[in-house]
Motif scaffolding. Structure first.
Motif, PDB file in Angstrom:
ATOM      1  N   ALA A 184       0.338  -0.657   0.206  1.00 16.24           N
ATOM      2  CA  ALA A 184      -0.494   0.427   0.105  1.00 16.24           C
ATOM      3  C   ALA A 184       1.129   1.573   0.077  1.00 16.24           C
ATOM      4  O   ALA A 184       0.219   2.414  -1.258  1.00 16.24           O
ATOM      5  CB  ALA A 184      -0.980   0.079   1.620  1.00 16.24           C
ATOM      6  N   LEU A 185       2.096   1.489   0.223  1.00 21.49           N
ATOM      7  CA  LEU A 185       2.564   2.465   0.793  1.00 21.49           C
ATOM      8  C   LEU A 185       3.683   3.178  -0.809  1.00 21.49           C
ATOM      9  O   LEU A 185       3.247   3.842  -1.052  1.00 21.49           O
ATOM     10  CB  LEU A 185       3.807   2.683   1.797  1.00 21.49           C
ATOM     11  CG  LEU A 185       5.061   3.543   1.588  1.00 21.49           C
ATOM     12  CD1 LEU A 185       4.394   4.568   3.014  1.00 21.49           C
ATOM     13  CD2 LEU A 185       6.169   2.802   2.600  1.00 21.49           C
ATOM     14  N   ARG A 186       3.790   2.001  -1.096  1.00 29.17           N
ATOM     15  CA  ARG A 186       3.769   2.654  -2.408  1.00 29.17           C
ATOM     16  C   ARG A 186       3.628   2.690  -3.775  1.00 29.17           C
ATOM     17  O   ARG A 186       3.135   3.095  -4.830  1.00 29.17           O
ATOM     18  CB  ARG A 186       4.944   1.062  -3.024  1.00 29.17           C
ATOM     19  CG  ARG A 186       6.719   1.873  -2.384  1.00 29.17           C
ATOM     20  CD  ARG A 186       7.806   0.284  -3.100  1.00 29.17           C
ATOM     21  NE  ARG A 186       7.181  -0.789  -2.077  1.00 29.17           N
ATOM     22  CZ  ARG A 186       8.429  -2.064  -2.949  1.00 29.17           C
ATOM     23  NH1 ARG A 186       9.454  -1.286  -3.082  1.00 29.17           N
ATOM     24  NH2 ARG A 186       8.207  -3.326  -1.938  1.00 29.17           N
ATOM     25  N   THR A 227      -1.777  -4.574   3.319  1.00 27.84           N
ATOM     26  CA  THR A 227      -2.830  -3.948   2.568  1.00 27.84           C
ATOM     27  C   THR A 227      -3.223  -2.794   3.092  1.00 27.84           C
ATOM     28  O   THR A 227      -4.056  -1.984   3.019  1.00 27.84           O
ATOM     29  CB  THR A 227      -4.078  -4.530   2.518  1.00 27.84           C
ATOM     30  OG1 THR A 227      -3.774  -4.991   3.464  1.00 27.84           O
ATOM     31  CG2 THR A 227      -2.910  -6.477   1.813  1.00 27.84           C
ATOM     32  N   PHE A 228      -2.418  -2.165   4.019  1.00 26.34           N
ATOM     33  CA  PHE A 228      -3.297  -0.404   5.613  1.00 26.34           C
ATOM     34  C   PHE A 228      -1.856   0.003   5.463  1.00 26.34           C
ATOM     35  O   PHE A 228      -1.288  -0.262   6.248  1.00 26.34           O
ATOM     36  CB  PHE A 228      -4.024  -0.693   6.120  1.00 26.34           C
ATOM     37  CG  PHE A 228      -4.347  -0.161   7.070  1.00 26.34           C
ATOM     38  CD1 PHE A 228      -5.331   0.623   6.551  1.00 26.34           C
ATOM     39  CD2 PHE A 228      -4.064   0.395   7.774  1.00 26.34           C
ATOM     40  CE1 PHE A 228      -6.385   1.430   7.141  1.00 26.34           C
ATOM     41  CE2 PHE A 228      -4.221   1.269   8.968  1.00 26.34           C
ATOM     42  CZ  PHE A 228      -5.330   2.280   8.695  1.00 26.34           C
ATOM     43  N   VAL A 229      -1.921   1.818   5.619  1.00 29.62           N
ATOM     44  CA  VAL A 229      -0.905   2.227   5.934  1.00 29.62           C
ATOM     45  C   VAL A 229      -1.542   3.747   6.391  1.00 29.62           C
ATOM     46  O   VAL A 229      -2.322   4.090   5.793  1.00 29.62           O
ATOM     47  CB  VAL A 229       0.110   2.901   4.958  1.00 29.62           C
ATOM     48  CG1 VAL A 229       0.842   3.878   5.544  1.00 29.62           C
ATOM     49  CG2 VAL A 229       0.756   1.995   4.652  1.00 29.62           C
ATOM     50  N   GLY A 273      -6.603   1.772   2.197  1.00 30.77           N
ATOM     51  CA  GLY A 273      -5.926   0.178   2.816  1.00 30.77           C
ATOM     52  C   GLY A 273      -7.193  -0.142   1.648  1.00 30.77           C
ATOM     53  O   GLY A 273      -8.323   0.853   1.125  1.00 30.77           O
ATOM     54  N   LYS A 274      -6.900  -1.673   1.772  1.00 34.30           N
ATOM     55  CA  LYS A 274      -7.590  -2.012   0.441  1.00 34.30           C
ATOM     56  C   LYS A 274      -8.883  -2.772   2.012  1.00 34.30           C
ATOM     57  O   LYS A 274      -8.775  -3.037   2.798  1.00 34.30           O
ATOM     58  CB  LYS A 274      -7.038  -3.297   0.564  1.00 34.30           C
ATOM     59  CG  LYS A 274      -6.570  -2.982  -1.405  1.00 34.30           C
ATOM     60  CD  LYS A 274      -6.078  -4.167  -1.874  1.00 34.30           C
ATOM     61  CE  LYS A 274      -5.128  -3.157  -2.996  1.00 34.30           C
ATOM     62  NZ  LYS A 274      -6.063  -2.969  -4.433  1.00 34.30           N
ATOM     63  N   ARG A 275      -9.762  -3.996   1.250  1.00 34.01           N
ATOM     64  CA  ARG A 275     -10.976  -4.064   2.414  1.00 34.01           C
ATOM     65  C   ARG A 275     -11.792  -3.484   3.179  1.00 34.01           C
ATOM     66  O   ARG A 275     -11.545  -3.712   4.259  1.00 34.01           O
ATOM     67  CB  ARG A 275     -10.392  -5.395   2.768  1.00 34.01           C
ATOM     68  CG  ARG A 275     -10.145  -6.918   1.337  1.00 34.01           C
ATOM     69  CD  ARG A 275     -11.730  -6.955   1.233  1.00 34.01           C
ATOM     70  NE  ARG A 275     -11.272  -8.037   0.162  1.00 34.01           N
ATOM     71  CZ  ARG A 275     -12.082  -8.487  -0.797  1.00 34.01           C
ATOM     72  NH1 ARG A 275     -13.018  -7.747  -1.207  1.00 34.01           N
ATOM     73  NH2 ARG A 275     -11.691  -9.505  -1.251  1.00 34.01           N
ATOM     74  N   ILE A 331       9.286   8.450   1.402  1.00 35.04           N
ATOM     75  CA  ILE A 331       9.173   7.226   1.568  1.00 35.04           C
ATOM     76  C   ILE A 331      10.532   6.053   1.834  1.00 35.04           C
ATOM     77  O   ILE A 331       9.740   4.657   2.441  1.00 35.04           O
ATOM     78  CB  ILE A 331       8.673   6.331  -0.438  1.00 35.04           C
ATOM     79  CG1 ILE A 331       6.932   7.536  -0.235  1.00 35.04           C
ATOM     80  CG2 ILE A 331       7.481   5.235  -0.376  1.00 35.04           C
ATOM     81  CD1 ILE A 331       5.534   7.044   0.384  1.00 35.04           C
ATOM     82  N   ASP A 332      11.131   6.084   1.192  1.00 32.05           N
ATOM     83  CA  ASP A 332      12.505   5.149   1.012  1.00 32.05           C
ATOM     84  C   ASP A 332      12.529   4.867   2.574  1.00 32.05           C
ATOM     85  O   ASP A 332      13.236   3.835   3.344  1.00 32.05           O
ATOM     86  CB  ASP A 332      13.228   5.013   0.251  1.00 32.05           C
ATOM     87  CG  ASP A 332      13.630   4.882  -1.119  1.00 32.05           C
ATOM     88  OD1 ASP A 332      12.424   4.159  -1.166  1.00 32.05           O
ATOM     89  OD2 ASP A 332      14.152   5.072  -2.087  1.00 32.05           O
TER      90      ASP A 332
END
Length: 485
Positions: free
Chosen positions: A228-230, A310-312, A333-335, A445-446
């Motif tokens: 999710a982050l990238r 899948t979540f951040v 996030g997903k879901r 991000i890195d």
């Protein structure tokens, strides 16, 4: 002056993005008379097809993904007449001469839309150069992913820059093509009431949420490598943050706007490894129910154990005069329980309430900018409830609504790719991402990912259909802030 090209080349022309977005968008532009007269569109992919087979493929895509009110047989026939196809294996230099022959004379300009696996960038650029498809009148649009970190992003950008200088390179972030995203600029810089309080003196905090109800949806191989982050924060969310936080540009053009955005991205406060666990939350969805449907966990969908997030949720700061001390909370996030993309700006409370002694409770003003699924701008303000006030002054939060769907009901709503493809064809770089922006995003991000690695951060499980791990609630509540749900 914009300089429209006479030819368009679509890589990945038989892929999912092409079927769902690119071909319907190009048809929409054609149907409304916005494409240059005589513009030809050449599709290429590995699968062998004749021109007629590609036109039949396109007709099926239009039939599937166009709304009924956009289907016009005469317009469809006219659009299909623009199309041709040339099969190509982009991993080898052989075949590019045949592609160039199919496209024909490019003296009137050529725009290339490149949607391909990152490892194919090098061979594809070399092939284009060898076939004379990278000259001064050729521009290229690059669909993400453009690398997986700063080093790989620089490598890809160097490969592209060897053939296409920055002014002919158009990096696509489809969020920038959304009408409501562009309305951020109109809201901020077209109205005098916001600018005096659009800073640390007037704003308490900013929230940016992009939530999805879907899981992997056929992207398992790609998504598990990225997370999710990238996939969402590095591009879409940081671009939204930059638009909210940027200084007023001198003019509405690609250079001025992108100059201000990159200043914001370079001002993001670095997050040291020892702070990363305290200001970021990662999660991975477990089994649960979304919209009444039972769904599997991420690992079950993937078919193996994974530590991909899948979540951040995270807290960011922009270290400059305008935003010093104002937290930016990002969450994706997903879901999740619902599909939503929105920016919520909470202003600071009034410095003194004259209503407190008479029982009137004030709430800080909130500006909500919803990008999807609805499109609106909503300002929550305090108003007095009607009455004689014998038991105190009763105040209530009421919305001032600008619904784009309602206010502009007679105006056609555009797919984001319609605007971006037209801007690519016409050579307007304003809504595309410049290299220095991309690298500033990756640098930030890195550092977060390095902090996760140093602290051996493992995503926390959260039930599908929820708003993520409970620690994401704690992330904001430590500061007395509640997520807008």
């Amino acid at each position: 002056m914009r300089d429209a090209v006479g030819k368009l080349l679509l890589f990945g022309a038989t892929g999912d993005l092409s079927q769902r977005m690119l071909l319907p968008s190009l048809y929409g532009l054609h149907a409304d008379g916005l494409l240059p007269e005589g513009l030809t569109i050449t599709g290429t992919a590995r699968s062998p097809q004749s021109d007629d087979e590609f036109r039949a493929f396109t007709r099926k895509a239009l039939d599937t993904f166009l709304p009924d009110d956009r289907k016009d047989e005469a317009a469809i026939e006219g659009f299909l007449a623009r199309l041709q196809y040339q099969a190509l294996d982009a991993s080898t230099i052989e075949g590019f001469d045949d592609l160039a022959a199919k496209i024909g004379d490019v003296s009137g300009g050529l725009a290339i839309f490149l949607s391909t696996a990152p490892w194919l960038f090098g061979p594809t650029i070399k092939g284009l150069q060898s076939a004379g498809l990278a000259g001064d009148n050729v521009r290229i649009g690059l669909e993400k992913p453009l690398g997986k970190d700063l080093a790989s992003s620089r490598e890809i950008n160097d490969i592209v820059a060897a053939a296409f200088p920055e002014e002919r390179t158009f990096r696509i972030d489809h969020y920038l093509g959304k009408e409501t995203v562009q309305n951020i600029l109109a809201l901020r810089f077209g109205n005098s009431m916001f600018e005096p309080i659009w800073n640390a003196r007037g704003i308490d905090h900013v929230q940016i949420t992009i939530s999805e109800t879907v899981g992997l949806e056929g992207r398992a191989g790609y998504y598990d490598e990225v997370g999710a982050l990238r996939d969402m924060v590095q591009n879409h969310m940081l671009q939204l943050l930059a638009l909210i936080a940027m200084e007023p540009p001198a003019r509405f053009d690609g250079t001025a706007i992108r100059d201000e955005k990159v200043k914001v991205l370079r001002s993001l406060r670095p997050i040291p490894a020892d702070e990363v666990p305290h200001v970021t939350v990662t999660g991975q969805y477990d089994a649960g129910a979304v919209k009444g449907e039972i769904v599997k966990s991420y690992d079950e969908e993937l078919g193996k154990d994974s530590r991909t997030e899948t979540f951040v949720a995270l807290k960011a700061h922009v270290d400059n005069w305008r935003w010093q001390g104002v937290p930016f909370y990002l969450r994706t996030g997903k879901r999740m329980p619902e599909r939503r993309s929105e920016i919520v700006i909470q202003f600071k409370p009034v410095p003194h309430s004259i209503f407190a002694e008479r029982g009137g409770m004030l709430q800080p003003n909130v500006l909500a900018i919803r990008l999807q699924p609805e499109e609106y701008v909503r300002l929550l303000v305090m108003a007095k409830q009607p009455g004689l006030d014998r038991e105190g002054v009763r105040l209530r939060e009421v919305p001032l609504n600008l619904s784009l769907d309602t206010e502009f009901a007679g105006t056609r709503r555009r797919i984001a790719y319609e605007r971006l493809l037209l801007d690519l064809i016409e050579g307007d770089p304003t809504l595309f991402v410049r290299r220095d922006e991309v690298e500033a995003q990756w640098q930030w991000i890195d550092q977060i990912r390095a902090g996760w690695k140093a602290n051996d951060v493992k995503p926390k499980g959260y039930q599908s259909g929820s708003w993520g791990p409970s620690s994401s609630i704690a992330l904001t509540e430590r500061d007395g802030v509640t997520w807008n749900e």
